[in-house]
Design a protein around this motif. Structure first.
Motif, PDB file in Angstrom:
ATOM      1  N   SER A  78       0.774  -1.018  -0.087  1.00 35.21           N
ATOM      2  CA  SER A  78       0.114  -0.206   0.000  1.00 35.21           C
ATOM      3  C   SER A  78       0.867   1.318  -0.098  1.00 35.21           C
ATOM      4  O   SER A  78       0.552   2.350  -0.620  1.00 35.21           O
ATOM      5  CB  SER A  78      -1.177  -0.070   1.217  1.00 35.21           C
ATOM      6  OG  SER A  78      -0.256  -0.418   2.270  1.00 35.21           O
ATOM      7  N   LEU A  79       1.911   1.040   0.577  1.00 34.57           N
ATOM      8  CA  LEU A  79       3.004   2.078   0.650  1.00 34.57           C
ATOM      9  C   LEU A  79       3.420   2.434  -0.722  1.00 34.57           C
ATOM     10  O   LEU A  79       3.363   3.612  -1.152  1.00 34.57           O
ATOM     11  CB  LEU A  79       4.130   2.109   1.716  1.00 34.57           C
ATOM     12  CG  LEU A  79       5.198   2.977   1.617  1.00 34.57           C
ATOM     13  CD1 LEU A  79       5.790   3.237   3.227  1.00 34.57           C
ATOM     14  CD2 LEU A  79       6.227   2.892   0.964  1.00 34.57           C
ATOM     15  N   TYR A  81       1.968   1.725  -3.884  1.00 34.84           N
ATOM     16  CA  TYR A  81       1.004   2.541  -4.564  1.00 34.84           C
ATOM     17  C   TYR A  81       0.591   3.679  -4.116  1.00 34.84           C
ATOM     18  O   TYR A  81       0.754   4.806  -4.974  1.00 34.84           O
ATOM     19  CB  TYR A  81      -0.347   1.733  -4.509  1.00 34.84           C
ATOM     20  CG  TYR A  81      -0.071   0.401  -5.224  1.00 34.84           C
ATOM     21  CD1 TYR A  81       0.154   0.151  -6.644  1.00 34.84           C
ATOM     22  CD2 TYR A  81      -0.352  -0.899  -4.434  1.00 34.84           C
ATOM     23  CE1 TYR A  81       0.326  -1.213  -7.293  1.00 34.84           C
ATOM     24  CE2 TYR A  81      -0.203  -2.151  -5.028  1.00 34.84           C
ATOM     25  CZ  TYR A  81       0.308  -2.195  -6.424  1.00 34.84           C
ATOM     26  OH  TYR A  81       0.448  -3.494  -6.881  1.00 34.84           O
ATOM     27  N   SER A  82       0.664   4.211  -3.039  1.00 33.23           N
ATOM     28  CA  SER A  82       0.360   5.423  -2.435  1.00 33.23           C
ATOM     29  C   SER A  82       1.533   6.378  -2.912  1.00 33.23           C
ATOM     30  O   SER A  82       1.338   7.568  -3.388  1.00 33.23           O
ATOM     31  CB  SER A  82       0.400   5.621  -1.080  1.00 33.23           C
ATOM     32  OG  SER A  82      -0.653   5.100  -0.540  1.00 33.23           O
ATOM     33  N   PHE A  83       2.628   5.844  -2.802  1.00 36.52           N
ATOM     34  CA  PHE A  83       4.181   6.572  -3.342  1.00 36.52           C
ATOM     35  C   PHE A  83       3.993   6.868  -5.019  1.00 36.52           C
ATOM     36  O   PHE A  83       4.341   7.802  -5.332  1.00 36.52           O
ATOM     37  CB  PHE A  83       5.075   5.777  -2.856  1.00 36.52           C
ATOM     38  CG  PHE A  83       6.504   6.548  -3.557  1.00 36.52           C
ATOM     39  CD1 PHE A  83       6.890   7.745  -2.905  1.00 36.52           C
ATOM     40  CD2 PHE A  83       7.373   5.927  -4.355  1.00 36.52           C
ATOM     41  CE1 PHE A  83       8.105   8.400  -3.188  1.00 36.52           C
ATOM     42  CE2 PHE A  83       8.252   6.831  -4.839  1.00 36.52           C
ATOM     43  CZ  PHE A  83       8.950   7.905  -4.307  1.00 36.52           C
ATOM     44  N   TYR A  85       1.300   6.945  -6.765  1.00 37.08           N
ATOM     45  CA  TYR A  85       0.493   8.057  -6.924  1.00 37.08           C
ATOM     46  C   TYR A  85       1.105   9.461  -6.396  1.00 37.08           C
ATOM     47  O   TYR A  85       0.579  10.532  -7.093  1.00 37.08           O
ATOM     48  CB  TYR A  85      -0.804   7.633  -6.446  1.00 37.08           C
ATOM     49  CG  TYR A  85      -1.681   6.898  -7.258  1.00 37.08           C
ATOM     50  CD1 TYR A  85      -2.534   7.395  -8.378  1.00 37.08           C
ATOM     51  CD2 TYR A  85      -1.924   5.694  -6.821  1.00 37.08           C
ATOM     52  CE1 TYR A  85      -2.966   6.547  -9.333  1.00 37.08           C
ATOM     53  CE2 TYR A  85      -2.858   4.726  -7.874  1.00 37.08           C
ATOM     54  CZ  TYR A  85      -3.143   5.081  -8.989  1.00 37.08           C
ATOM     55  OH  TYR A  85      -3.995   4.290  -9.593  1.00 37.08           O
ATOM     56  N   LYS A  86       1.773   9.539  -5.466  1.00 40.02           N
ATOM     57  CA  LYS A  86       2.441  10.650  -5.168  1.00 40.02           C
ATOM     58  C   LYS A  86       3.390  11.101  -6.130  1.00 40.02           C
ATOM     59  O   LYS A  86       3.278  12.377  -6.361  1.00 40.02           O
ATOM     60  CB  LYS A  86       3.130  10.480  -3.733  1.00 40.02           C
ATOM     61  CG  LYS A  86       3.347  11.665  -2.966  1.00 40.02           C
ATOM     62  CD  LYS A  86       2.122  12.462  -2.780  1.00 40.02           C
ATOM     63  CE  LYS A  86       2.105  13.041  -1.485  1.00 40.02           C
ATOM     64  NZ  LYS A  86       0.718  13.628  -1.060  1.00 40.02           N
ATOM     65  N   PHE A 122      12.859   4.392   0.860  1.00 40.52           N
ATOM     66  CA  PHE A 122      12.037   4.939   2.082  1.00 40.52           C
ATOM     67  C   PHE A 122      11.509   6.260   1.383  1.00 40.52           C
ATOM     68  O   PHE A 122      12.367   7.241   1.139  1.00 40.52           O
ATOM     69  CB  PHE A 122      12.918   5.121   3.146  1.00 40.52           C
ATOM     70  CG  PHE A 122      13.437   4.129   4.001  1.00 40.52           C
ATOM     71  CD1 PHE A 122      12.768   3.026   4.024  1.00 40.52           C
ATOM     72  CD2 PHE A 122      14.903   4.366   4.171  1.00 40.52           C
ATOM     73  CE1 PHE A 122      13.386   1.806   4.515  1.00 40.52           C
ATOM     74  CE2 PHE A 122      15.565   3.195   4.738  1.00 40.52           C
ATOM     75  CZ  PHE A 122      14.729   1.850   4.869  1.00 40.52           C
ATOM     76  N   PRO A 123      10.389   6.433   1.180  1.00 43.42           N
ATOM     77  CA  PRO A 123       9.786   7.750   0.595  1.00 43.42           C
ATOM     78  C   PRO A 123      10.162   8.856   1.479  1.00 43.42           C
ATOM     79  O   PRO A 123      10.200   8.637   2.997  1.00 43.42           O
ATOM     80  CB  PRO A 123       8.242   7.799   0.800  1.00 43.42           C
ATOM     81  CG  PRO A 123       7.991   6.109   0.631  1.00 43.42           C
ATOM     82  CD  PRO A 123       9.111   5.557   1.334  1.00 43.42           C
ATOM     83  N   THR A 126       7.614  14.803  -0.006  1.00 43.33           N
ATOM     84  CA  THR A 126       6.946  14.539  -1.112  1.00 43.33           C
ATOM     85  C   THR A 126       5.700  15.627  -1.353  1.00 43.33           C
ATOM     86  O   THR A 126       4.905  15.523  -1.879  1.00 43.33           O
ATOM     87  CB  THR A 126       5.994  13.032  -1.167  1.00 43.33           C
ATOM     88  OG1 THR A 126       5.225  13.017  -0.088  1.00 43.33           O
ATOM     89  CG2 THR A 126       6.955  12.031  -1.263  1.00 43.33           C
TER      90      THR A 126
END
Lengths: 429, 949
Positions: A78-79, A81-83, A85-86, A122-123, A126
């Motif tokens: 999930s991280l 995919y969120s990333f 999209y970010k 590691f994001p 952003t």
């Protein structure tokens, strides 16, 4: 933990740009991505995670690009995919459109951004507003002195820089509700929900402390207040600026807002809503010859709470699906314009302004080829889009917006309400 | 002006030109050149030849240029390790630059240069950066420690960077804390034994404080790290939950899912009657529902996780059925997942709604989705008994649509419904039969055949129907062939008079004309069964079948627990433990949920009770290989022990077939009395033509059968290997000896078949053993009283003692034997399975076992893999017990059953074993500990033999 490398591919699977973050997955593995995707697509088993040997690809598609993250670990999916999209969000804010050309035109900045967005999987930072303070497209003009890390990056308030100045301090609050109603063929409502969001356009100086008051039922119950209409919000999601623990304990929405436009919060309301705009349709298909469509739209009578006046829906758009092999369209409408969009197999009927309590009619006629199309076609629903200003279905209201800044300036909050359709669906046949 | 122009300079001698430009004096030209180099690199050209020239540009005060050069370095340093040293000086210098952006850039980049040689130069700069005054540099340095650790773990430990990193958890800046946590978690994950993250209440408190202040990503790192902590008691658990729940309102789905993970895990420790427990349950539902309005890929991850959550805690979402209704424009992967969750949530209360939806879906156009929707209707029927009738009528409606794949799918599920509610809906059979011709998929054909066979007595023309399938027997898939064979045998047992010919036909098709060993074996088994004892055949073939349960598709509870600990990760998406798809994670501890509250046990207690307590009455799951068709004989048959070539069809066989049917019919018609005996006589001619595995005496036939059946639930005897030829006739003047060893009632028996293949009579048999490792010796003379005529065989059983002279043999279990008769003395050697030597009192006391296990040095431990074993741990344990391998304790850890076993050899040597059985994994691991390690190999071999037979 998350991604080993991130790739941006074009539709054919060619790598436009990539960044290897961890070095534990061979960069050449990406060559397997496209063939793998094709196989899955052919089998109708498309899936956001694909794997080849020990390498896993997590991908999203944005316009004509694929953004792919690779890993060989048990990553937090999930991280990732969120990333991804970010990344889309940040690139879009930098280049307006994220597409093949904009990547190529700005590859230096893209590399810089990729370097700043993620480190070793590691994001990191952003927030594009903050990034824009130290990664600019005019790199050439940047003076060394200016290229300092904004303290914001590592501040607890990582979304707002210090020293912002406005002559006139204002904040604009938009309360936007979109309603989704699913009606089945018999005309009964299958499901309905309201998704609301509160958007801010903040033009305030300094580091203001804001507090937003809504007619939230839980809050009213907590404070023992018992007058006026309240709203039960099913699930509330906040921008990172809102102090979640504060909300959790006493339902206070307090925050230091990001500068400019942002979405402060979103909520969901599960009450049963009657459709604001109702559709009746008759679609008669005469095989081998023609199809006749009759659609009637009715707007329910509604009164605004604030000013006792009839509601008006704006930019109403009724989309009626037609068979893919239909031809020679003919339309007749009692108001507005009807247009055939062959590439989408749709008739789009637009009505600029639609007063409450009225109803309108459209008839459409299409020819059908005598040779029957063998392919089975789905039965897409009729959808309606509209906007009703100065009105919310749920009845949510901004009761106050308190703005406190240490310089003590006076600021004005402005509130607007609007209701939209989130795509009202009506299953036909 | 855009950068795209840099891509367009493709001329001859480009590298040469670039070289010149890179060495230009003009800053602007230099920068342009570097951009061109990077552009070439981006499109995949090899520009590594420019390494020294690019590195020369590194010393610049232009930040953009510096970044580009660093980017180049990261890409090519690995291919030019020697030249990478050139860059070191600049790095070291940049790490002391007054601009924190440059310091951070340098420390970030140098960690990405994965060249061993330069790592040691980087230690000092890194150490400084870890203590830098600017948090931006510190947060970057924290990540760099993880990078360096990945390249050279020893160096990082020696330099004490890990301790510095741990100190950063207490840093004043939340972003530094978050990155330190991320780096430590990453290191801990790849080095599971490093015990880096010794989380204690103090650090937890620091993390929880940072949680409120750091970025969304930092929150995820912290939450994922928290999920690895095990609170001391329910109070601590509750207080952590209270501080984590606000995260459920975060706009980022990944933050929400990580928070859900922590809550789902810590919830295990809360007493169910606590008010807070109920509050928490209520708080979890809305955010999970909202996840479904995220982007489709995130929805997919959320749905896969909700699938797990619903299985673990169905109460959370039981009222939220509607949100899982499929939307017209959902991507197919979202649709399929929603369907699955709809079934899991289906209950009497909402079944009407669900069925209406499913019926709607079954008329859509997407074939895969439609199929799954039809299956879902069947699953509803099985799950919610009250709805079965409605489901069946819905399915019938769908069959009437005559849409080919809908009909086929409907028939497959109706078969399952019959299995769940036998004798209830047979009225629909007629409708099903009407569609017989349209079935072209194996699964549907097999299902239909099963139905016809199962209800043969109610279908007037069952024989005709089955016969029609028989015509194209060899073109059918195996699934259909097997099913057809079974169905016809069922039919024969139900209507013996009219169907002789049919059964004969199918048996010969299956046994003689097929290359498929499974089919042949099943054919022989039926044949054997019908001929030996038709009454028994009836009992076996027409036995009452276990009912299908709705729980068949549930994830096995221990795996589910592990997956809950991995919410949000790939494991939860794949529904597989990380060890199944991440290389090098084999030794990694499986995660497990903490024990439930009030159990009074410490969480680390090896007692299986705590795991069982947490999983509250695991539902009985039908073993997955008992596939839905699962009639008794459809259970996976292990291949027969002798895999000879298929027997050539012989006239004897044909004759046998005739006999079989004659006799079989007689006994069937003649009732139960004496049927078996009559049959045995009638079958007399057949055995000679049977393949080797069936040539045992007739009376043993059924035993063989059940041995093959594996887990059918028969009591297991001691393992005895099949007979092999020890002494071929060629070498012993016509005497052939085949034999094996068995242990019966505590006595080792050497069982031999002596065959006279010579022309003259043999007499005066005697036997002697050479000295051997365990002192085996004949306990009496070889008892062969009658002379052995030509072409005659005789069975001899020789009891053995273990008190004979001892000499170590190679291999250990080798036995040299001399056999004498009136003609000559012959020598041969054979090997006995060491399991013959396991004595009956080999069960060790638990305490003694523990002590002994510890006592035996680790060097004596050896580990083996047993591949392709399909027994449950209980079946394994039963089976081994038959051979005097005693299970002392069983522990279930994260989907693995650990069996602790002991055995004792006749000479008093103890062997201790730990057998690891993982559900769904056919490979077992056995670790053996013994003071005489040389026996381990033999013990392992016999383990394998015992388990596979």
């Amino acid at each position: 933990m998350s991604a080993s490398a991130v790739f941006v591919l074009d539709l054919k699977g060619k790598v436009l740009i990539c960044r290897n973050y961890k070095g534990d997955v061979d960069m050449a593995e990406i060559d397997h991505f496209m063939p793998l995707l094709m196989i899955h697509e052919e089998e109708g088993l498309l899936c956001p995670v694909l794997s080849h040997g020990s390498v896993h690809f997590m991908w999203i598609k944005h316009s004509n690009l694929y953004l792919v993250a690779t890993t060989n670990k048990n990553s937090n999916a999930s991280l990732v995919y969120s990333f991804l999209y970010k990344i889309v969000e940040v690139f879009t804010e930098y280049f307006k459109e994220l597409e093949e050309e904009s990547i190529q035109d700005n590859f230096v900045v893209v590399y810089e951004l990729l370097d700043e967005l993620m480190d070793f999987g590691f994001p990191q930072t952003t927030d594009s507003k903050i990034l824009q303070e130290y990664i600019t497209q005019e790199g050439a003009k940047l003076e060394v002195a200016k290229s300092k890390v904004p303290t914001t990056v590592t501040n607890a308030v990582s979304w707002r820089s210090e020293g912002i100045r406005y002559k006139k301090n204002e904040v604009f609050i938009d309360v936007i509700e979109s309603i989704n109603v699913l009606v089945n063929a018999n005309g009964s409502v299958m499901s309905s929900d309201i998704v609301g969001s509160i958007k801010l356009k903040t033009m305030l100086s300094g580091m203001p402390e804001l507090r937003l008051g809504l007619n939230d039922r839980v809050l009213f119950a907590l404070t023992g207040r018992d007058k006026g209409k309240t709203v039960v919000m099913e699930d509330v999601k906040f921008h990172q600026c809102v102090r979640l623990s504060r909300f959790d304990s006493d339902r206070t929405i307090s925050f230091i807002p990001p500068d400019g436009e942002s979405e402060l919060m979103s909520y969901r309301i599960n009450t049963h809503v009657k459709p604001l705009i109702w559709i009746e349709s008759v679609i008669e298909k005469f095989s081998h010859s023609r199809v006749e469509i009759m659609v009637k739209v009715i707007q329910r009578k509604m009164k605004y709470r604030q000013f006792k006046k009839q509601s008006v829906a704006n930019n109403v758009e009724v989309r009626v699906p037609v068979p893919s092999d239909a031809d020679s369209p003919k339309f007749k409408t009692s108001t507005g314009n009807a247009k055939y969009v062959p590439e989408k197999n749709l008739v789009v009927w637009t009505i600029k302004s639609f007063p409450g309590g009225k109803e309108f009619l459209m008839r459409a006629h299409f020819g059908l080829p005598s040779v029957e199309n063998n392919e089975l076609e789905g039965k897409p629903p009729i959808t309606v889009k509209f906007e009703i200003p100065y009105f919310t279905v749920s009845g949510i209201q901004v009761r106050y917006m308190k703005i406190i800044e240490k310089s003590g300036y006076q600021a004005l909050p402005w509130v607007r309400y609007i209701t939209q359709s989130g795509g009202k669906l009506l299953t036909q046949h | 002006m855009t950068d795209s122009k840099y891509f367009t300079t493709t001329k001859k001698g480009e590298i040469f030109e670039l070289k010149a430009e890179l060495n230009s004096d003009k800053k602007e030209k230099k920068k342009e050149a570097v951009k061109k180099v990077i552009a070439s690199m981006t499109v995949g050209k090899d520009v590594s030849a420019l390494f020294p020239d690019v590195v020369n540009c590194m010393q610049t005060d232009n930040l953009e240029l510096k970044k580009l050069v660093y980017l180049y370095l990261m890409n090519y340093a690995k291919s030019q390790p020697d030249m990478a040293i050139m860059a070191v000086n600049t790095f070291v210098k940049d790490c002391e630059d007054p601009n924190p952006l440059i310091r951070a850039l340098a420390v970030r980049t140098m960690g990405c240069i994965r060249v061993d040689k330069i790592t040691e130069y980087l230690c000092e700069p890194l150490r400084k950066c870890l203590k830098d005054e600017d948090p931006y540099v510190r947060k970057t340095a924290a990540v760099c420690v993880a990078k360096l650790h990945d390249i050279n773990a020893q160096l990082v430990e020696d330099q004490g960077f890990l301790d510095t990193l741990k100190d950063l958890i207490s840093d004043s800046n939340p972003m530094v804390v978050a990155n330190a946590v991320a780096a430590l978690s990453e290191i801990a994950e790849s080095h599971p034994n490093s015990n880096l993250l010794d989380l204690n209440p103090q650090t937890i408190n620091k993390l929880l404080t940072a949680l409120n202040e750091c970025t969304e990503w930092g929150q995820i790192f912290i939450l994922d790290c928290l999920a690895n902590y095990t609170p001391r008691d329910d109070r601590e658990s509750q207080s952590i939950c209270e501080r984590v729940t606000p995260r459920l309102s975060h706009a980022n789905s990944a933050v929400v899912l990580s928070a859900v993970k922590v809550l789902m895990k810590f919830m295990e420790m809360l007493p169910k009657d606590l008010d807070y427990y109920g509050t928490l349950l209520k708080k979890l539902a809305p955010p999970l529902v909202t996840l479904l309005s995220a982007e489709p890929e995130l929805q997919y991850v959320a749905l896969r996780n909700i699938n797990l959550i619903v299985q673990r805690r169905p109460e959370i979402l039981k009222h939220e059925m509607k949100v899982f209704f499929v939307k017209y424009n959902d991507p197919i992967y979202v649709k399929l997942e929603k369907l699955d969750i709809m079934i899991r949530l289906a209950s009497q209360a909402n079944i009407a709604q669900v069925l209406a939806e499913l019926k709607e879906y079954a008329t859509e156009v997407d074939v895969d989705f439609v199929r799954k929707a039809v299956r879902a209707i069947g699953r509803c029927a099985i799950k919610v008994e009250q709805s079965a009738e409605r489901c069946v009528s819905t399915l019938l409606d769908l069959i009437q649509t005559k849409v080919n794949y809908v009909v086929q799918e409907a028939i497959v599920v109706i078969k399952d419904i019959f299995r769940k509610y036998p004798n209830k809906y047979e009225s629909v059979i007629a409708t099903l039969c009407e569609n017989l011709d349209s079935l072209d998929e194996p699964e549907a054909r097999a299902a239909m055949i099963w139905i016809v066979g199962e209800y043969a007595e109610r279908i007037d023309n069952a024989d005709e129907l089955l016969e029609s399938f028989l015509e194209g027997f060899h073109d059918e898939s195996t699934q259909v062939q097997l099913q057809l064979l079974t169905a016809i045998v069922k039919l024969f047992l139900k209507k013996p008079t009219e169907t002789q010919e049919l059964v004969q036909q199918v048996l010969s098709l299956a046994t003689q004309d097929s290359d498929n060993p499974d089919l042949r074996d099943r054919g022989y088994i039926y044949w054997r069964l019908l001929s030996t004892d038709p009454v028994a055949a009836k009992e076996v073939v027409l036995a009452e079948k276990p009912l299908i349960s709705e729980e068949t598709d549930l994830i096995e509870p221990t795996l589910l627990e592990e997956l809950i600990c991995h919410i949000g990760t790939l494991a939860s998406v794949y529904h597989k433990p990380p060890s199944a798809f991440v290389e090098g994670s084999r030794g990694v501890q499986h995660k497990r949920l903490p024990g439930s509250a009030g159990s009074g046990e410490s969480v680390d207690s090896p007692d299986p009770g705590s795991a069982a307590g947490a999983s509250e009455a695991p539902p009985a799951v039908i073993p997955s290989q008992g596939d839905l068709l699962g009639d008794l004989l459809n259970l996976d048959l292990t291949p027969p022990t002798t895999t000879g070539p298929p027997p050539a069809p012989s006239s004897g066989m044909q004759l046998g077939a005739m006999d079989l049917l004659g006799g079989g019919l007689d006994s069937l018609l003649g009732g139960d009395l004496g049927g078996g005996a009559a049959m045995g006589a009638g079958f007399g001619a057949a055995p000679a033509a049977m393949p080797a595995s069936f040539s045992a005496p007739v009376s043993g036939g059924l035993d063989d059968l059940f041995d093959l059946g594996g887990g059918v639930g028969m009591p297991m005897g001691a393992y005895s290997p099949p007979k092999t030829i020890w002494l071929p006739a060629m070498k012993a003047k016509g005497l052939e000896i085949s034999g094996t060893f068995a242990r019966r009632a505590g006595v080792i028996q050497m069982e031999m078949t002596l065959t006279n293949k010579a022309m003259s009579v043999m007499t005066d048999f005697a036997i002697q053993f050479n000295r051997n490792s365990f002192g085996l010796a004949p306990a009496g003379p070889l008892q062969i009283l009658t002379p052995l005529s030509p072409n005659q065989s005789i069975e001899a059983s020789l009891p053995l003692s273990t008190v004979g002279p001892v000499m170590k043999m190679e291999p250990l279990t080798n036995l040299q034997v001399a056999v004498k008769n009136n003609i000559d003395v012959f020598y041969f050697s054979c090997q006995y399975p060491i399991s013959m030597l396991f004595v009956e009192d080999g069960k060790m006391e638990r305490q003694v076992f523990l002590a002994t296990w510890k006592d035996i040095p680790n060097d004596n431990e050896s580990q083996f893999q047993i591949k392709d074993c399909h027994l449950s741990s209980d079946a394994t344990s039963n089976k081994l017990q038959g051979s005097n391998v005693f299970t002392i304790a069983k522990r279930t850890v994260e989907g693995q059953d650990m069996l602790y076993q002991s055995m004792k050899l006749t000479n008093g040597i103890w062997v201790l074993a730990e057998l690891r059985v993982q559900t769904g994994n056919p490979n077992y691991t056995v670790s053996l500990k013994c003071r005489a390690p040389e026996v381990s190999q033999c013990v392992f071999q016999s383990y394998e033999a015992m388990l596979k037979n």
